[in-house]
Write a protein that holds these residues in place. Structure first.
Motif, mmCIF file in Angstrom:
data_model
loop_
_atom_site.group_PDB
_atom_site.id
_atom_site.type_symbol
_atom_site.label_atom_id
_atom_site.label_comp_id
_atom_site.label_asym_id
_atom_site.label_seq_id
_atom_site.Cartn_x
_atom_site.Cartn_y
_atom_site.Cartn_z
ATOM 1 N N SER A 197 7.109 66.391 45.212
ATOM 2 C CA SER A 197 5.739 65.876 45.071
ATOM 3 C C SER A 197 4.708 66.994 45.184
ATOM 4 C CB SER A 197 5.440 64.842 46.171
ATOM 5 O OG SER A 197 6.478 63.912 46.308
ATOM 6 N N SER A 253 0.261 67.379 45.779
ATOM 7 C CA SER A 253 -1.062 66.764 45.928
ATOM 8 C C SER A 253 -2.115 67.836 45.712
ATOM 9 C CB SER A 253 -1.220 66.084 47.282
ATOM 10 O OG SER A 253 -0.893 66.945 48.328
ATOM 11 N N VAL A 263 -2.058 62.401 44.548
ATOM 12 C CA VAL A 263 -0.668 62.696 44.884
ATOM 13 C C VAL A 263 0.185 62.278 43.691
ATOM 14 C CG1 VAL A 263 1.237 62.298 46.496
ATOM 15 C CG2 VAL A 263 -1.136 62.235 47.329
ATOM 16 N N ASN A 308 5.826 58.956 49.310
ATOM 17 C CA ASN A 308 5.094 58.164 50.311
ATOM 18 C C ASN A 308 4.777 58.983 51.558
ATOM 19 O OD1 ASN A 308 4.685 55.222 49.496
ATOM 20 N ND2 ASN A 308 6.739 55.650 48.780
ATOM 21 N N ILE A 320 1.708 61.049 50.777
ATOM 22 C CA ILE A 320 0.473 60.250 50.879
ATOM 23 C C ILE A 320 0.043 60.161 52.341
ATOM 24 C CG2 ILE A 320 -0.494 57.932 50.575
ATOM 25 C CD1 ILE A 320 1.371 57.659 48.096
ATOM 26 N N ASN A 321 0.992 59.868 53.204
ATOM 27 C CA ASN A 321 0.693 59.760 54.636
ATOM 28 C C ASN A 321 0.205 61.100 55.200
ATOM 29 O OD1 ASN A 321 0.679 58.254 57.061
ATOM 30 N ND2 ASN A 321 2.575 59.258 57.689
ATOM 31 N N ILE A 364 -6.468 53.756 48.847
ATOM 32 C CA ILE A 364 -5.421 54.273 47.960
ATOM 33 C C ILE A 364 -5.462 53.439 46.683
ATOM 34 C CG2 ILE A 364 -2.932 54.490 47.610
ATOM 35 C CD1 ILE A 364 -2.637 54.767 50.632
ATOM 36 N N SER A 368 -3.821 53.245 42.575
ATOM 37 C CA SER A 368 -2.988 53.773 41.495
ATOM 38 C C SER A 368 -3.207 52.901 40.265
ATOM 39 C CB SER A 368 -1.514 53.789 41.903
ATOM 40 O OG SER A 368 -0.780 54.497 40.939
ATOM 41 N N HIS A 427 0.005 58.770 39.506
ATOM 42 C CA HIS A 427 -0.787 59.425 40.544
ATOM 43 C C HIS A 427 -1.417 58.364 41.417
ATOM 44 C CE1 HIS A 427 -3.232 58.897 36.926
ATOM 45 N NE2 HIS A 427 -4.299 58.750 37.708
ATOM 46 N N VAL A 428 -1.509 58.702 42.698
ATOM 47 C CA VAL A 428 -2.229 57.866 43.654
ATOM 48 C C VAL A 428 -3.496 58.620 44.029
ATOM 49 C CG1 VAL A 428 -2.176 57.126 46.053
ATOM 50 C CG2 VAL A 428 -0.269 56.586 44.574
ATOM 51 N N HIS A 429 -4.623 57.919 43.949
ATOM 52 C CA HIS A 429 -5.881 58.487 44.424
ATOM 53 C C HIS A 429 -6.000 58.152 45.918
ATOM 54 C CE1 HIS A 429 -7.914 58.692 40.311
ATOM 55 N NE2 HIS A 429 -6.937 57.833 40.051
ATOM 56 N N ILE A 430 -6.301 59.139 46.736
ATOM 57 C CA ILE A 430 -6.652 58.884 48.138
ATOM 58 C C ILE A 430 -8.120 59.282 48.280
ATOM 59 C CG2 ILE A 430 -6.166 59.399 50.550
ATOM 60 C CD1 ILE A 430 -3.372 60.341 49.620
#
Ligand code: AMP
Length: 127
Positions: A30, A32, A46, A71, A74-75, A94, A96, A110-113
């Motif tokens: 991964s 980020s 991420v 995951n 992300i954490n 979060i 996606s 992708h996940v937006h944080i």
């Protein structure tokens, strides 16, 4: 379900180091990095390194190691930006996006944080 992965999408180019990024964290599976057009003081993306188009593609086809790594990252990002309510952060969101209705612009999962300001309701009601 058959997804066709586009090797020329911008996140694929980032993974191949063809274009730069502001990396936050990197692991075997991964990456980020800071969103180029942040909508809040903290806006980190991420992504998995594997060729997955969106969340359901990833969960259906990725290995357990990839899913755990994604995951966990992300954490870890949530901790790095100090957003976790358990550590006196003010919270985060979060997101996606997937497909046309989800308004996904880059076809690599992708996940937006997002954090650092009050974010209001998640989705505006239909007018
Ligand atoms: P989405 O609409 O969910 O596909 O989000 C795509 C996101 O990628 C947007 O928030 C863009 O600002 C972001 N983005 C596009 N190109 C780059 C880039 N080169 N580096 C960092 N973020 C990018």
């Amino acid at each position: 379900m058959d997804y066709q992965y586009d090797n020329e999408n911008i996140f694929s180019k980032i993974l191949r180091r063809e274009i730069p990024n502001e990396t936050v964290l990197e692991t075997k599976h991964s990456l980020s990095f800071k969103d180029i057009n942040p909508v809040a003081p903290n806006h980190v993306l991420v992504i998995p390194k594997g060729p997955y188009v969106n969340f359901d593609h990833f969960i259906s086809e990725a290995s357990s190691d990839e899913i755990l790594d994604f995951n966990s990252m992300i954490n870890d990002v949530i901790k790095i930006i100090g957003a976790a309510p358990s550590t006196d952060g003010f919270g985060y969101r979060i997101i996606s996006n997937a497909g046309d209705h989800g308004f996904q612009e880059v076809p690599h999962l992708h996940v937006h944080i997002i954090s650092g300001r009050f974010l209001g309701p998640m989705v505006l009601p239909e007018k």
